[in-house]
Design a protein around this motif. Structure first.
Motif, PDB file in Angstrom:
ATOM      1  N   ALA A  36       0.833  -1.204   0.000  1.00 22.30           N
ATOM      2  CA  ALA A  36       0.000   0.000   0.000  1.00 22.30           C
ATOM      3  C   ALA A  36       0.868   1.254   0.000  1.00 22.30           C
ATOM      4  N   SER A  37       1.980   1.220   0.744  1.00 18.40           N
ATOM      5  CA  SER A  37       2.867   2.389   0.786  1.00 18.40           C
ATOM      6  C   SER A  37       3.548   2.624  -0.554  1.00 18.40           C
ATOM      7  N   LEU A  38       3.898   1.552  -1.257  1.00 14.61           N
ATOM      8  CA  LEU A  38       4.514   1.703  -2.583  1.00 14.61           C
ATOM      9  C   LEU A  38       3.497   2.247  -3.596  1.00 14.61           C
ATOM     10  N   LEU A  39       2.262   1.784  -3.486  1.00 20.55           N
ATOM     11  CA  LEU A  39       1.212   2.322  -4.351  1.00 20.55           C
ATOM     12  C   LEU A  39       0.963   3.798  -4.039  1.00 20.55           C
ATOM     13  N   GLY A  40       0.978   4.154  -2.755  1.00 22.78           N
ATOM     14  CA  GLY A  40       0.830   5.557  -2.372  1.00 22.78           C
ATOM     15  C   GLY A  40       1.983   6.408  -2.881  1.00 22.78           C
ATOM     16  N   LEU A  41       3.188   5.844  -2.855  1.00 20.34           N
ATOM     17  CA  LEU A  41       4.351   6.555  -3.374  1.00 20.34           C
ATOM     18  C   LEU A  41       4.208   6.789  -4.875  1.00 20.34           C
ATOM     19  N   LEU A  42       3.694   5.789  -5.581  1.00 21.67           N
ATOM     20  CA  LEU A  42       3.461   5.935  -7.014  1.00 21.67           C
ATOM     21  C   LEU A  42       2.419   7.017  -7.285  1.00 21.67           C
ATOM     22  N   MET A  43       1.376   7.079  -6.467  1.00 23.79           N
ATOM     23  CA  MET A  43       0.353   8.121  -6.626  1.00 23.79           C
ATOM     24  C   MET A  43       0.960   9.511  -6.489  1.00 23.79           C
ATOM     25  N   LEU A 398       6.510  16.150  -0.587  1.00 22.68           N
ATOM     26  CA  LEU A 398       5.562  15.130  -0.142  1.00 22.68           C
ATOM     27  C   LEU A 398       6.001  13.749  -0.625  1.00 22.68           C
ATOM     28  N   PHE A 399       6.466  13.676  -1.851  1.00 22.01           N
ATOM     29  CA  PHE A 399       6.965  12.412  -2.403  1.00 22.01           C
ATOM     30  C   PHE A 399       8.187  11.931  -1.622  1.00 22.01           C
ATOM     31  N   LEU A 400       9.132  12.835  -1.367  1.00 25.25           N
ATOM     32  CA  LEU A 400      10.354  12.451  -0.648  1.00 25.25           C
ATOM     33  C   LEU A 400      10.044  12.013   0.783  1.00 25.25           C
ATOM     34  N   SER A 401       9.111  12.700   1.433  1.00 24.95           N
ATOM     35  CA  SER A 401       8.740  12.322   2.801  1.00 24.95           C
ATOM     36  C   SER A 401       8.074  10.953   2.833  1.00 24.95           C
ATOM     37  N   SER A 402       7.341  10.625   1.784  1.00 22.92           N
ATOM     38  CA  SER A 402       6.625   9.345   1.733  1.00 22.92           C
ATOM     39  C   SER A 402       7.571   8.159   1.569  1.00 22.92           C
ATOM     40  N   ILE A 403       8.802   8.411   1.154  1.00 24.70           N
ATOM     41  CA  ILE A 403       9.778   7.318   0.979  1.00 24.70           C
ATOM     42  C   ILE A 403      10.091   6.653   2.317  1.00 24.70           C
ATOM     43  N   PHE A 404       9.933   7.399   3.419  1.00 22.88           N
ATOM     44  CA  PHE A 404      10.232   6.825   4.729  1.00 22.88           C
ATOM     45  C   PHE A 404       9.298   5.665   5.073  1.00 22.88           C
ATOM     46  N   PHE A 405       8.107   5.624   4.485  1.00 23.68           N
ATOM     47  CA  PHE A 405       7.171   4.527   4.772  1.00 23.68           C
ATOM     48  C   PHE A 405       7.704   3.181   4.286  1.00 23.68           C
ATOM     49  N   PRO A 406       7.997   3.013   2.988  1.00 23.72           N
ATOM     50  CA  PRO A 406       8.504   1.700   2.568  1.00 23.72           C
ATOM     51  C   PRO A 406       9.848   1.340   3.196  1.00 23.72           C
ATOM     52  N   ILE A 407      10.699   2.343   3.464  1.00 19.13           N
ATOM     53  CA  ILE A 407      11.977   2.047   4.120  1.00 19.13           C
ATOM     54  C   ILE A 407      11.724   1.417   5.494  1.00 19.13           C
ATOM     55  N   GLY A 408      10.863   2.070   6.290  1.00 18.92           N
ATOM     56  CA  GLY A 408      10.560   1.535   7.613  1.00 18.92           C
ATOM     57  C   GLY A 408       9.922   0.164   7.562  1.00 18.92           C
ATOM     58  N   LEU A 409       9.016  -0.042   6.612  1.00 20.64           N
ATOM     59  CA  LEU A 409       8.316  -1.323   6.519  1.00 20.64           C
ATOM     60  C   LEU A 409       9.230  -2.447   6.066  1.00 20.64           C
ATOM     61  N   ILE A 410      10.177  -2.143   5.211  1.00 28.41           N
ATOM     62  CA  ILE A 410      11.162  -3.159   4.792  1.00 28.41           C
ATOM     63  C   ILE A 410      11.988  -3.610   5.994  1.00 28.41           C
TER      64      ILE A 410
END
Length: 609
Positions: A36-43, A398-410
């Motif tokens: 979901a976070s990767l899809l959000g990052l793509l959005m 906003l895009f750069l800040s959203s990168i922290f989501f997939p990093i943390g989840l990985i």
């Protein structure tokens, strides 16, 4: 001694089996959160870069929302509930089967939604998930009934009830869409019904119930009478009024919502006060990083209630559903803030999720991504409300800040797999222990059998004098067939003639750009790419100036009566809000759109030719 050893080893085996099921559930939950976070990052990348033409924004949006709610949110809550209340091995095997079906349904949605949006396969997998959730609710309510009655179990029971009630909205969209069409207010109200009772009923009640239960097993009680309980339920029903006003803006709905949010704030206070007093005395920020995660979750829930209280003012309530940033920020505040960090911390405290330095940095990255994106989204929404334009490079940040989501989840997912390998080793050890235990049981049984046989033989010999002879749908139907209405190229509204003048009026275009930046670019881009709504490029060549200005100033009537506007709504599935733009401002916007078309396509006003 052998009997004691057998009992201990059997208990160890059951404990590992329970832990194995829970870890598997959490592993899949975090995996779908990552997706979901990767899809959000793509959005968010749609606004800063170029993507393949075959990728449609609305399909990615539907995939993101379904996987976030039905993948991460659903599996997180149900996994914790099973871990907390179900110990019986036969029942765990049942829930393992339901988990398998839920995972398959989510994988199906993950693969189908980005490709086809709402279509045969995505609707089928969504319906399968819904039916599995019914089976889960049925069986878990039976297991929950065996637990001691308390405030926590009461709230959890109603969490499941609200989950079932929320699904009424999914089943309603089919007959409403088939008879009244997807443009009817009841259609949008059905979708909002599902979202409202999922977020504020199913997920929030589950969070409150689990926190209350955690206090109760530690000896703390929460005085929560039937009157208080029904105040909480009533507030949930009343706050649905704001969701209705999104598609049907009636003044009286704001008053109903105002009563609801006040009652909700009072009910939250009754439930959360004992927990905060016990967990965070003197409201001090804790030293433990796990308690800080919990603190962030509780703060998000309190902030959610505080924001809703502010909506008692009708003008503020109008802003809340008109400015898209506020809508997104609020949903994230509930789902990412309260649910993710509140239940995430509970999972860490109870070792449902692993605790290590890797996990710590994963949750830190998640927290950082959440805080930064919320500041940007809600801050930009406030700037739009204050008519102060856009933050420089807002979408890039906003895009750069959203990168922290997939990093943390990985990082978190890696730690879960590490623990899973350790658990497999433990299971192998326990299996060896179980085999040895079975040998001990067999030996014990053999001894008992020999003694019994000897006793029987002795009895026979005495008697005879000697001798010996083993658990949206999510369904989006085609619109009802209606009598085709002839479209007026000028649209519906008081604007029947527009004097365009010669060339471009730069002063008007400059004013129009400022308004577009404030009120339009959250949903529309200046190129031909569709995000929430269609791109602006070429609009003056497709639509007459009167139609454009009527769409801006008279949007509610246009969506109800103009066939072209209705077709756009049916395609985008997002109702354009009425932002109360004056005729003068709409003329400035039109001038900016003419200039934008001239710069990007080399032509404008082709609709007049």
């Amino acid at each position: 001694m052998e009997t004691v050893q057998i009992h201990i080893e059997q208990q160890q085996f059951k404990s590992v089996r329970n832990e194995g099921f829970t870890l598997s559930s959490m592993r899949w939950a975090v995996f779908f959160f990552l997706m979901a976070s990767l899809l959000g990052l793509l959005m968010r990348y749609f606004f800063v870069g170029s993507v393949f033409e075959a990728i449609e924004y609305k399909n990615i949006l539907h995939a993101h929302s379904h996987i976030a709610l039905l993948g991460w949110g659903y599996l997180l809550v149900t996994g914790i509930l099973v871990f907390t209340f179900v110990k019986n091995q036969e029942r765990l095997r049942l829930y393992k089967k339901l988990l398998f079906g839920t995972v398959l349904a989510n994988i199906g949605m993950l693969l189908s939604f980005p490709v086809q949006g709402y279509g045969l396969f995505s609707i089928t997998f969504s319906t399968i998930h819904l039916l599995i959730s019914y089976v889960f609710a049925f069986h878990f309510l039976k297991d929950l009934a065996k637990a001691e009655k308390s405030t926590g179990t009461y709230l959890i029971k109603f969490a499941l009830i609200w989950m079932l009630i929320s699904s009424i909205g999914l089943w309603a969209v089919a007959p409403i869409g088939a008879t009244l069409g997807r443009l009817h207010p009841l259609y949008f109200m059905s979708v909002q019904w599902f979202l409202h009772f999922q977020l504020n009923g199913w997920f929030v009640y589950a969070l409150l119930g689990i926190l209350a239960y955690q206090l109760e097993i530690k000896g703390w009680g929460i005085a929560f009478s039937q009157v208080k309980a029904w105040i909480l339920h009533f507030s949930l029903l009343l706050t649905y009024a704001l969701a209705v006003s999104w598609s049907t803006p009636i003044r009286g709905l704001f008053l109903i919502n105002a009563v609801g949010v006040i009652l909700q704030a009072i009910a939250y206070y009754w439930i959360l006060k004992p927990y905060v007093q016990q967990a965070f005395p003197n409201f001090s920020i804790p030293n433990s990083w796990i308690n800080r995660v919990m603190y962030l979750g509780l703060f998000s829930l309190v902030l959610k209630a505080a924001i809703q209280v502010a909506l008692v003012i009708p003008d503020v309530a109008t802003i809340a559903y008109t400015i898209r940033m506020y809508v997104i920020g609020f949903v994230h505040l509930v789902m990412l803030g309260a649910i993710t960090f509140g239940l995430g911390a509970y999972s860490l405290k109870n070792q449902v999720l692993p605790i290590s330095s890797l996990s710590k940095w994963g949750w830190f990255s998640l927290s950082l991504g959440f805080i930064l994106t919320e500041i940007l989204i809600l801050g930009q929404g406030t700037l739009i409300w204050a008519k102060m334009g856009f933050l420089p490079n807002y979408y890039l940040f906003l895009f750069l800040s959203s990168i922290f989501f997939p990093i943390g989840l990985i990082l978190i997912l890696t730690d879960i797999f590490r623990k899973n390998n350790t658990l497999k080793t433990s299971e192998q050890t326990i299996q060896i222990m179980k085999n040895n235990t079975q040998i001990l049981i067999n030996r014990k049984t053999m001894k008992s059998t020999m003694l019994m046989s000897f006793g029987v033989a002795l009895l026979l010999m005495t008697s005879c004098g000697g001798g010996s002879n083993e658990s949206q749908g999510t369904y989006t139907p085609p619109s009802a067939q209606t009598t085709e209405k002839q479209a007026d190229p000028k649209g519906v509204g008081e604007i029947r003639s527009v004097d365009l003048g010669e060339g471009i009026d730069e002063a008007m275009a400059s004013k129009g750009k400022a308004i577009v930046d404030m009120k339009c670019t959250a949903c529309h881009q200046l190129n031909d790419k569709r995000v929430v709504g269609p791109g602006f490029q070429g609009v003056t060549s497709r639509r007459r100036p009167e139609w454009i200005m009527n769409m801006i100033t008279n949007v509610d009537v246009m969506l109800d009566e103009d066939p072209v506007a209705q077709a756009l709504l049916e395609e985008c599935l997002t109702r354009m809000p009425n932002q109360n733009i004056s005729i003068g401002d709409s003329r400035d916007i039109l001038e900016f759109l003419r200039k934008n078309d001239l710069e990007k396509t080399g032509s404008m006003d082709a609709a007049l030719k």
